[in-house]
Design a protein around this motif. Structure first.
Motif, PDB file in Angstrom:
ATOM      1  N   VAL A 185       0.851  -1.189   0.000  1.00  0.00           N
ATOM      2  CA  VAL A 185       0.000   0.000   0.000  1.00  0.00           C
ATOM      3  C   VAL A 185       0.887   1.239   0.000  1.00  0.00           C
ATOM      4  CG1 VAL A 185      -1.946  -1.122   1.147  1.00  0.00           C
ATOM      5  CG2 VAL A 185      -0.216   0.021   2.521  1.00  0.00           C
ATOM      6  N   ASN A 186       0.425   2.276  -0.682  1.00  0.00           N
ATOM      7  CA  ASN A 186       1.170   3.526  -0.764  1.00  0.00           C
ATOM      8  C   ASN A 186       0.398   4.640  -0.060  1.00  0.00           C
ATOM      9  OD1 ASN A 186       2.780   5.678  -1.333  1.00  0.00           O
ATOM     10  ND2 ASN A 186       2.311   5.750  -3.517  1.00  0.00           N
ATOM     11  N   PRO A 187       0.670   4.858   1.236  1.00  0.00           N
ATOM     12  CA  PRO A 187       0.004   5.944   1.949  1.00  0.00           C
ATOM     13  C   PRO A 187       0.732   7.290   1.811  1.00  0.00           C
ATOM     14  CG  PRO A 187       1.307   4.694   3.487  1.00  0.00           C
ATOM     15  CD  PRO A 187       1.453   4.022   2.133  1.00  0.00           C
ATOM     16  N   THR A 188       1.806   7.333   1.012  1.00  0.00           N
ATOM     17  CA  THR A 188       2.601   8.557   0.886  1.00  0.00           C
ATOM     18  C   THR A 188       1.964   9.514  -0.128  1.00  0.00           C
ATOM     19  OG1 THR A 188       4.044   7.870  -0.942  1.00  0.00           O
ATOM     20  CG2 THR A 188       4.657   7.126   1.282  1.00  0.00           C
ATOM     21  N   ALA A 189       2.534  10.686  -0.241  1.00  0.00           N
ATOM     22  CA  ALA A 189       2.051  11.684  -1.196  1.00  0.00           C
ATOM     23  C   ALA A 189       2.729  11.559  -2.560  1.00  0.00           C
ATOM     24  CB  ALA A 189       2.279  13.089  -0.634  1.00  0.00           C
ATOM     25  N   SER A 190       3.635  10.591  -2.721  1.00  0.00           N
ATOM     26  CA  SER A 190       4.388  10.407  -3.964  1.00  0.00           C
ATOM     27  C   SER A 190       4.087   9.048  -4.586  1.00  0.00           C
ATOM     28  CB  SER A 190       5.891  10.457  -3.688  1.00  0.00           C
ATOM     29  OG  SER A 190       6.257  11.675  -3.096  1.00  0.00           O
ATOM     30  N   PRO A 191       4.208   8.945  -5.911  1.00  0.00           N
ATOM     31  CA  PRO A 191       4.058   7.631  -6.541  1.00  0.00           C
ATOM     32  C   PRO A 191       5.285   6.760  -6.248  1.00  0.00           C
ATOM     33  CG  PRO A 191       4.568   9.286  -8.187  1.00  0.00           C
ATOM     34  CD  PRO A 191       4.409  10.009  -6.884  1.00  0.00           C
ATOM     35  N   HIS A 192       5.052   5.452  -6.149  1.00  0.00           N
ATOM     36  CA  HIS A 192       6.109   4.466  -5.930  1.00  0.00           C
ATOM     37  C   HIS A 192       5.741   3.209  -6.704  1.00  0.00           C
ATOM     38  CE1 HIS A 192       8.019   6.803  -2.765  1.00  0.00           C
ATOM     39  NE2 HIS A 192       6.825   6.971  -2.211  1.00  0.00           N
ATOM     40  N   SER A 193       6.705   2.313  -6.845  1.00  0.00           N
ATOM     41  CA  SER A 193       6.420   1.035  -7.504  1.00  0.00           C
ATOM     42  C   SER A 193       7.055  -0.097  -6.709  1.00  0.00           C
ATOM     43  CB  SER A 193       6.937   1.031  -8.945  1.00  0.00           C
ATOM     44  OG  SER A 193       8.354   1.035  -8.958  1.00  0.00           O
ATOM     45  N   VAL A 194       6.738  -1.317  -7.120  1.00  0.00           N
ATOM     46  CA  VAL A 194       7.283  -2.520  -6.499  1.00  0.00           C
ATOM     47  C   VAL A 194       7.716  -3.430  -7.644  1.00  0.00           C
ATOM     48  CG1 VAL A 194       6.775  -4.501  -5.043  1.00  0.00           C
ATOM     49  CG2 VAL A 194       5.686  -2.303  -4.555  1.00  0.00           C
ATOM     50  N   ARG A 195       9.026  -3.712  -7.717  1.00  0.00           N
ATOM     51  CA  ARG A 195       9.534  -4.551  -8.800  1.00  0.00           C
ATOM     52  C   ARG A 195      10.522  -5.565  -8.248  1.00  0.00           C
ATOM     53  NH1 ARG A 195      12.587  -2.776 -14.424  1.00  0.00           N
ATOM     54  NH2 ARG A 195      12.621  -4.864 -15.275  1.00  0.00           N
ATOM     55  N   HIS A 196      10.241  -6.841  -8.497  1.00  0.00           N
ATOM     56  CA  HIS A 196      11.132  -7.933  -8.095  1.00  0.00           C
ATOM     57  C   HIS A 196      12.474  -7.742  -8.790  1.00  0.00           C
ATOM     58  CE1 HIS A 196      12.287 -12.361  -8.802  1.00  0.00           C
ATOM     59  NE2 HIS A 196      12.626 -12.063  -7.558  1.00  0.00           N
ATOM     60  N   ASP A 197      13.560  -7.879  -8.036  1.00  0.00           N
ATOM     61  CA  ASP A 197      14.891  -7.719  -8.623  1.00  0.00           C
ATOM     62  C   ASP A 197      15.145  -8.722  -9.741  1.00  0.00           C
ATOM     63  OD1 ASP A 197      15.308  -5.661  -6.832  1.00  0.00           O
ATOM     64  OD2 ASP A 197      16.805  -6.723  -5.632  1.00  0.00           O
ATOM     65  N   GLY A 198      14.460  -9.864  -9.723  1.00  0.00           N
ATOM     66  CA  GLY A 198      14.612 -10.853 -10.777  1.00  0.00           C
ATOM     67  C   GLY A 198      14.175 -10.337 -12.133  1.00  0.00           C
ATOM     68  N   CYS A 199      13.359  -9.288 -12.164  1.00  0.00           N
ATOM     69  CA  CYS A 199      12.919  -8.711 -13.440  1.00  0.00           C
ATOM     70  C   CYS A 199      14.114  -8.186 -14.234  1.00  0.00           C
ATOM     71  CB  CYS A 199      11.934  -7.572 -13.212  1.00  0.00           C
ATOM     72  SG  CYS A 199      10.368  -8.086 -12.489  1.00  0.00           S
ATOM     73  N   LEU A 200      15.155  -7.815 -13.531  1.00  0.00           N
ATOM     74  CA  LEU A 200      16.344  -7.307 -14.205  1.00  0.00           C
ATOM     75  C   LEU A 200      17.079  -8.416 -14.952  1.00  0.00           C
ATOM     76  CD1 LEU A 200      17.691  -5.077 -11.283  1.00  0.00           C
ATOM     77  CD2 LEU A 200      16.313  -4.359 -13.243  1.00  0.00           C
ATOM     78  N   HIS A 201      16.775  -9.655 -14.595  1.00  0.00           N
ATOM     79  CA  HIS A 201      17.460 -10.798 -15.188  1.00  0.00           C
ATOM     80  C   HIS A 201      16.499 -11.688 -15.971  1.00  0.00           C
ATOM     81  CE1 HIS A 201      20.715  -9.497 -12.632  1.00  0.00           C
ATOM     82  NE2 HIS A 201      19.923  -9.584 -11.598  1.00  0.00           N
ATOM     83  N   GLY A 202      15.297 -11.199 -16.259  1.00  0.00           N
ATOM     84  CA  GLY A 202      14.334 -11.955 -17.038  1.00  0.00           C
ATOM     85  C   GLY A 202      13.542 -12.977 -16.251  1.00  0.00           C
ATOM     86  N   ASP A 203      13.604 -12.940 -14.929  1.00  0.00           N
ATOM     87  CA  ASP A 203      12.908 -13.903 -14.085  1.00  0.00           C
ATOM     88  C   ASP A 203      12.010 -13.144 -13.105  1.00  0.00           C
ATOM     89  OD1 ASP A 203      12.210 -16.375 -13.083  1.00  0.00           O
ATOM     90  OD2 ASP A 203      13.918 -16.499 -11.740  1.00  0.00           O
ATOM     91  N   CYS A 204      10.979 -12.517 -13.626  1.00  0.00           N
ATOM     92  CA  CYS A 204      10.161 -11.582 -12.861  1.00  0.00           C
ATOM     93  C   CYS A 204       9.019 -12.279 -12.117  1.00  0.00           C
ATOM     94  CB  CYS A 204       9.592 -10.538 -13.823  1.00  0.00           C
ATOM     95  SG  CYS A 204       8.907  -9.122 -12.984  1.00  0.00           S
ATOM     96  N   ALA A 205       9.041 -12.203 -10.783  1.00  0.00           N
ATOM     97  CA  ALA A 205       7.976 -12.790  -9.965  1.00  0.00           C
ATOM     98  C   ALA A 205       6.824 -11.812  -9.776  1.00  0.00           C
ATOM     99  CB  ALA A 205       8.530 -13.220  -8.617  1.00  0.00           C
ATOM    100  N   PHE A 206       7.111 -10.491  -9.757  1.00  0.00           N
ATOM    101  CA  PHE A 206       6.066  -9.480  -9.624  1.00  0.00           C
ATOM    102  C   PHE A 206       6.604  -8.117 -10.031  1.00  0.00           C
ATOM    103  CE2 PHE A 206       8.040 -10.266  -5.489  1.00  0.00           C
ATOM    104  CZ  PHE A 206       8.487  -9.005  -5.106  1.00  0.00           C
ATOM    105  N   GLN A 207       5.705  -7.279 -10.520  1.00  0.00           N
ATOM    106  CA  GLN A 207       6.058  -5.916 -10.943  1.00  0.00           C
ATOM    107  C   GLN A 207       4.784  -5.097 -10.993  1.00  0.00           C
ATOM    108  OE1 GLN A 207       8.086  -5.682 -14.713  1.00  0.00           O
ATOM    109  NE2 GLN A 207       8.325  -3.479 -14.591  1.00  0.00           N
ATOM    110  N   SER A 208       4.795  -3.967 -10.321  1.00  0.00           N
ATOM    111  CA  SER A 208       3.622  -3.088 -10.324  1.00  0.00           C
ATOM    112  C   SER A 208       3.830  -1.932 -11.300  1.00  0.00           C
ATOM    113  CB  SER A 208       3.380  -2.506  -8.925  1.00  0.00           C
ATOM    114  OG  SER A 208       4.340  -1.497  -8.625  1.00  0.00           O
ATOM    115  N   VAL A 209       2.750  -1.260 -11.588  1.00  0.00           N
ATOM    116  CA  VAL A 209       2.835   0.033 -12.254  1.00  0.00           C
ATOM    117  C   VAL A 209       3.139   1.039 -11.156  1.00  0.00           C
ATOM    118  CG1 VAL A 209       1.214  -0.620 -14.075  1.00  0.00           C
ATOM    119  CG2 VAL A 209       0.361   0.451 -11.984  1.00  0.00           C
ATOM    120  N   ALA A 210       3.310   2.298 -11.493  1.00  0.00           N
ATOM    121  CA  ALA A 210       3.513   3.325 -10.475  1.00  0.00           C
ATOM    122  C   ALA A 210       2.242   3.421  -9.629  1.00  0.00           C
ATOM    123  CB  ALA A 210       3.834   4.664 -11.120  1.00  0.00           C
TER     124      ALA A 210
END
Length: 137
Positions: free
Chosen positions: A61-86
């Motif tokens: 959850v993002n209770p802050t005043a700024s946009p944030h995202s959540v991206r599995h580090d595996g996405c950098l290596h082609g093995d993505c378990a999860f990735q959100s939009v902003a």
């Protein structure tokens, strides 16, 4: 700050290992999913190391005043378990349960924001982040 994160990771893993070894397991998250809250100050994700039982969905959850995202580090290596939009303020991102293992992740908009999800299983099934997702396919 790196030492603080390492200490947090060590405490979380020792607690989880002791619970599994003792056969007491880890308490199910209250409600339908374990919730991780984003913040604008370190450690940025609360909890920084989220330990969840196998089968538990996870919600950020993002209770802050700024946009944030959540991206599995595996996405950098082609093995993505999860990735959100902003995630805009007051938005959330939820994922289905993950296979046992360790999943390091970060905010693409603010790379200093880093966190870890540890999904518990029996000792034979817990794998490092990239192996855990690869075996789930």
């Amino acid at each position: 700050m790196k030492d603080r994160h390492a200490a947090g990771w060590t405490v979380a893993m020792l607690t989880a290992a002791a619970a599994v070894a003792a056969g007491i397991g880890v308490a199910e998250p209250s409600g339908p999913a374990l919730t991780i809250s984003l913040d604008t100050v370190a450690p940025y994700y609360d909890p920084f190391v989220a330990v969840v039982p196998a089968g538990a969905p996870i919600r950020w959850v993002n209770p802050t005043a700024s946009p944030h995202s959540v991206r599995h580090d595996g996405c950098l290596h082609g093995d993505c378990a999860f990735q959100s939009v902003a995630l805009q303020p007051d938005q959330s991102f939820m994922i289905a349960p993950l296979p046992p293992g360790r999943y390091d992740y970060h905010c693409e908009l603010h790379p200093i924001m880093r966190g870890t999800v540890v999904v518990l299983g029996d000792a034979a099934t817990v794998r490092p982040s990239s192996e855990a997702h690869a075996t789930a396919r």
